[in-house]
Write a protein that holds these residues in place. Structure first.
Motif, PDB file in Angstrom:
ATOM      1  N   VAL A 134      -4.333 -14.681   3.456  1.00  0.00           N
ATOM      2  CA  VAL A 134      -5.143 -13.490   3.170  1.00  0.00           C
ATOM      3  C   VAL A 134      -4.305 -12.227   3.331  1.00  0.00           C
ATOM      4  O   VAL A 134      -4.341 -11.318   2.488  1.00  0.00           O
ATOM      5  N   LEU A 135      -3.534 -12.167   4.426  1.00  0.00           N
ATOM      6  CA  LEU A 135      -2.696 -10.992   4.676  1.00  0.00           C
ATOM      7  C   LEU A 135      -1.636 -10.851   3.590  1.00  0.00           C
ATOM      8  O   LEU A 135      -1.379  -9.741   3.098  1.00  0.00           O
ATOM      9  N   ASN A 137      -1.845 -11.925   0.567  1.00  0.00           N
ATOM     10  CA  ASN A 137      -2.532 -11.532  -0.670  1.00  0.00           C
ATOM     11  C   ASN A 137      -2.848 -10.034  -0.672  1.00  0.00           C
ATOM     12  O   ASN A 137      -2.718  -9.362  -1.701  1.00  0.00           O
ATOM     13  N   LEU A 138      -3.256  -9.511   0.501  1.00  0.00           N
ATOM     14  CA  LEU A 138      -3.514  -8.069   0.604  1.00  0.00           C
ATOM     15  C   LEU A 138      -2.245  -7.264   0.338  1.00  0.00           C
ATOM     16  O   LEU A 138      -2.298  -6.176  -0.242  1.00  0.00           O
ATOM     17  N   HIS A 140       0.136  -8.251  -1.570  1.00  0.00           N
ATOM     18  CA  HIS A 140       0.628  -8.616  -2.906  1.00  0.00           C
ATOM     19  C   HIS A 140       1.956  -9.356  -2.833  1.00  0.00           C
ATOM     20  O   HIS A 140       2.806  -9.214  -3.735  1.00  0.00           O
ATOM     21  N   ALA A 306     -11.195   0.238   3.233  1.00  0.00           N
ATOM     22  CA  ALA A 306     -11.134  -0.623   2.044  1.00  0.00           C
ATOM     23  C   ALA A 306     -10.891   0.201   0.787  1.00  0.00           C
ATOM     24  O   ALA A 306     -10.096  -0.178  -0.084  1.00  0.00           O
ATOM     25  N   TYR A 309      -7.319   1.456   0.868  1.00  0.00           N
ATOM     26  CA  TYR A 309      -6.419   0.375   0.463  1.00  0.00           C
ATOM     27  C   TYR A 309      -6.426   0.198  -1.056  1.00  0.00           C
ATOM     28  O   TYR A 309      -5.391   0.005  -1.684  1.00  0.00           O
ATOM     29  N   THR A 522       1.777  -0.312   1.186  1.00  0.00           N
ATOM     30  CA  THR A 522       0.964  -1.515   1.009  1.00  0.00           C
ATOM     31  C   THR A 522       0.889  -2.308   2.293  1.00  0.00           C
ATOM     32  O   THR A 522      -0.187  -2.785   2.686  1.00  0.00           O
ATOM     33  N   SER A 526      -2.524  -2.600   4.286  1.00  0.00           N
ATOM     34  CA  SER A 526      -3.008  -3.976   4.400  1.00  0.00           C
ATOM     35  C   SER A 526      -3.222  -4.360   5.859  1.00  0.00           C
ATOM     36  O   SER A 526      -4.223  -4.998   6.206  1.00  0.00           O
ATOM     37  N   LEU A 529      -6.331  -2.523   7.118  1.00  0.00           N
ATOM     38  CA  LEU A 529      -7.546  -3.147   6.590  1.00  0.00           C
ATOM     39  C   LEU A 529      -7.784  -4.497   7.244  1.00  0.00           C
ATOM     40  O   LEU A 529      -8.916  -4.819   7.638  1.00  0.00           O
ATOM     41  N   PHE A 530      -6.742  -5.285   7.375  1.00  0.00           N
ATOM     42  CA  PHE A 530      -6.849  -6.609   7.989  1.00  0.00           C
ATOM     43  C   PHE A 530      -7.315  -6.492   9.438  1.00  0.00           C
ATOM     44  O   PHE A 530      -8.207  -7.225   9.884  1.00  0.00           O
TER      45      PHE A 530
END
Length: 652
Positions: A134-135, A137-138, A140, A306, A309, A522, A526, A529-530
């Motif tokens: 997940v991290l 992917n956040l 990229h 969110a 981000y 990013t 990220s 947000l995470f």
């Protein structure tokens, strides 16, 4: 029978009660180990560009996560101890000492903790792959994350939860000592007295909440926030907190009181659930207030971050439109750099630009809102080169200048401006006066960067007409730059490091790469947000559990009352209706008020700004939807457990 045997028998005899306590600790271990494990996961650390920043953020966040867990588990233990007061009273009556009871509780906590920590570490390790993915992917990134059980994370988890066991033991010991023997036997027979409600205070609660909302809505229309930011912020927060407290303490109670005085009060089951709620207002006010305010903070924080981000990538793209831009090198070096690019990221476009460097001009306030972010010297580029770069990027509008007209290129902090009357003039190169016609957000040369994330002042760039440039370039200091656009710039970290090392061999050289700032922004956004999402999950779980535990305790205390209702002919279907209505009042008002609070905060700080981007607005509504769904799950679960508890005596 020794204390260890007694502890084990207690756990088997009160399996349901211990299960609730075990789940609380188990969830805490899973969350903490999953989160802290990411700090030591080799796959994750290898993928991160700014490793030190990542470890620092994750470490601080893991400490905050642990503090959330400590609060939650201590509350669960407090609930657990209150449910066992009669049991402890029996032990004291039989001659056990308070220290022996505390030792017994210690063994019970040790048994539960050993099981929860060991199983929580296993589950947390298995979840590490999912949350690591997940991290990534956040951020990229396409790196594969494997299952991991870092020894450092295991040791840290065991150490911190060993500390927590000690705190729980001390808390349990003082809980036992604090209460007299007579009180232990009658602990569950105490009831809150009905509270007298005041209409003026009820109306005051609404007035304070509305006043705080109004203050938020005028943030952009008046100078009160600009001139008195701290005072206004404190006053608004205090009004909102006091208003929320009085809303649950007085307004909701006043409404229930009015409902109890209505003509149809005795019809159906209205009397039963309203009277129960009136007696519990005093004990629930703090919980309701806390839940509403924390809910508002959670929804606002997650929604705001969110959206931040989501727009971060677009902001970086606008501020760093050049995939690579650097001072012109000699032919051999230039060829070497292009070979590096084409090796993995083929060049899509290239343009060389040449400008005139001026003397330093300290006073640039007339051109820039924040001149401290720009270089004191200016760089003059002809309109033809500017238009060629617009063609290269495929973004922006071409310009057409005449004579001494000039356009100022600014970054996102400056507002685009057209200068007509009065005219704005600037004198450069000792005696050449230009007329500024416009200021636009379009960086020809972005902020200088480095692969490590360091930045410097942005070059102050002016676009002048081709005729003026030709007249000025003779016997002037000229500076040349190379601008490149490549395929898939989001994965060009390695290229940036190599090119940066080559270019910066020349002292004072200029270098700027999109990927440098993209990776920093990013990764940081990220991580934030995470982390905030993790905090939100923990806080939401804790808030729901606070209500959940309180209803379990009230259900245990209300079994006798429901037994009486059954004896006078109230059937199961009617009892379920009473429970649903009673718990709906417990869950719904804090949720609604929290949603309204967060809506006002988000609407006037975020939604008005992004109203032209429906996809971003959807993010906020999605956050609210998930929050409501989670509360709905807690509500349904609580009503089911509540009904089972009040039926326990009747099914034995």
């Amino acid at each position: 029978m020794n204390l260890i045997d007694l502890s084990w028998r207690n756990m088997k005899r009160n399996f349901r009660l211990y299960t609730i306590y075990f789940i609380s600790m188990f969830v805490g271990v899973v969350i903490y180990f999953t989160f802290s494990g990411l700090m030591f996961n080799e796959d994750v650390v290898a993928a991160i560009q700014n490793k030190e920043n990542y470890k620092t953020v994750i470490f601080i966040a893991s400490i905050i996560v642990f503090l959330f867990i400590v609060f939650f588990i201590l509350y669960a233990n407090s609930f657990f101890m209150k449910q066992r007061k009669k049991e402890f009273g029996m032990y004291l009556l039989y001659g056990m000492k308070e220290r022996q009871i505390a030792t017994m509780v210690f063994f019970e906590t040790l048994f539960l903790s050993t099981i929860s920590v060991s199983s929580g570490i296993v589950i947390g390790g298995l979840l590490s792959k999912f949350f690591g993915a997940v991290l990534m992917n956040l951020m990229h990134y396409n790196d594969n994350i494997s299952f991991a059980f870092p020894l450092e994370a295991i040791a840290l988890t065991i150490l911190l939860f060993a500390l927590l066991i000690g705190i729980i033991t001390i808390q349990s010991y003082f809980n036992v000592r604090r209460v007299q023997l007579v009180e232990l036997f009658h602990a569950k027979e105490k009831m809150d007295k009905p509270l007298k409600f005041s209409m003026p205070l009820a109306l005051l609660s609404i007035l304070l909440i509305v006043a705080s909302y109004f203050t938020i809505t005028i943030a952009d229309d008046t100078d009160i926030w600009k001139n008195h930011l701290e005072e206004t912020l404190i006053a608004t927060a205090v009004a909102l907190i006091i208003g929320t407290y009085l809303f649950f303490r007085q307004f909701s109670g006043w409404i229930l009181q009015k409902m109890s005085q209505s003509k149809n009060y005795f019809s159906g089951n209205k009397m039963l659930w309203i009277s129960s709620l009136r007696f519990s207002i005093r004990g629930n006010t703090i919980n309701f207030t806390f839940n509403s305010l924390i809910s508002a903070i959670i929804i606002f924080a997650v929604g705001f971050i969110a959206v931040d981000y989501a727009v971060k990538a677009d902001v970086v793209k606008k501020e760093f439109p050049n995939h690579f831009a650097f001072s012109t090198q000699d032919d051999a070096t230039q060829q070497q750099i292009e070979q590096i690019m084409n090796g993995s990221h083929p060049i899509m476009g290239h343009k060389s630009i040449t400008g005139i460097q001026t003397e330093k001009i300290p006073n640039r306030k007339m051109l820039y809102s924040y001149p401290e972010y720009y270089t004191e010297e200016f760089y003059l580029f002809p309109e033809s080169q500017f238009n060629a770069v617009v063609d290269l990027r495929g973004v922006g509008e071409k310009v057409d200048l005449e004579g001494e007209e000039v356009i100022v290129l600014a970054r996102g902090l400056d507002e685009p401006t057209k200068y007509t009357s009065p005219q704005l003039e600037i004198t450069l190169l000792e005696d050449h006066t230009f007329r500024v016609v416009e200021k636009i957000r379009y960086p020809l040369l972005s902020i200088p960067t480095s692969p490590g994330g360091d930045t410097d002042l942005q070059p102050s760039v002016l676009v002048i007409s081709d005729e003026a440039f030709e007249d000025l370039k003779e016997n002037r200091t000229l500076t040349s730059y190379e601008i490149y656009q490549i395929e898939d710039p989001k994965t060009s970290n390695d290229i940036s490091r190599k090119i940066y090392d080559i270019v910066m061999k020349t002292e004072g050289a200029y270098y700027s790469a999109y990927i440098d700032m993209y990776s920093v922004d990013t990764e940081s956004s990220s991580l934030v947000l995470f982390s905030v999402a993790f905090f939100a999950v923990i806080a939401l779980f804790a808030l729901g559990s606070v209500i959940y535990f309180k209803q379990l305790r009230e259900a245990t205390e209300a079994r006798e009352h429901y037994a009486i209702l059954r004896k006078i002919g109230v059937d199961d279907k009617e009892i379920k209706k009473i429970i649903r209505k009673q718990l709906l009042f417990v869950f719904l008002p804090p949720l609604i008020l929290g949603l309204v609070h967060s809506w006002f905060l988000l609407y006037y700080t975020v939604i008005l700004v992004i109203k032209d981007s429906p996809s971003l607005t959807t993010i906020i509504f999605s956050v609210m939807g998930v929050y409501v769904l989670t509360y709905l799950i807690f509500y349904v679960s609580s009503t089911s457990i509540y009904y089972k508890i009040i039926n326990e005596k009747n099914t034995r």
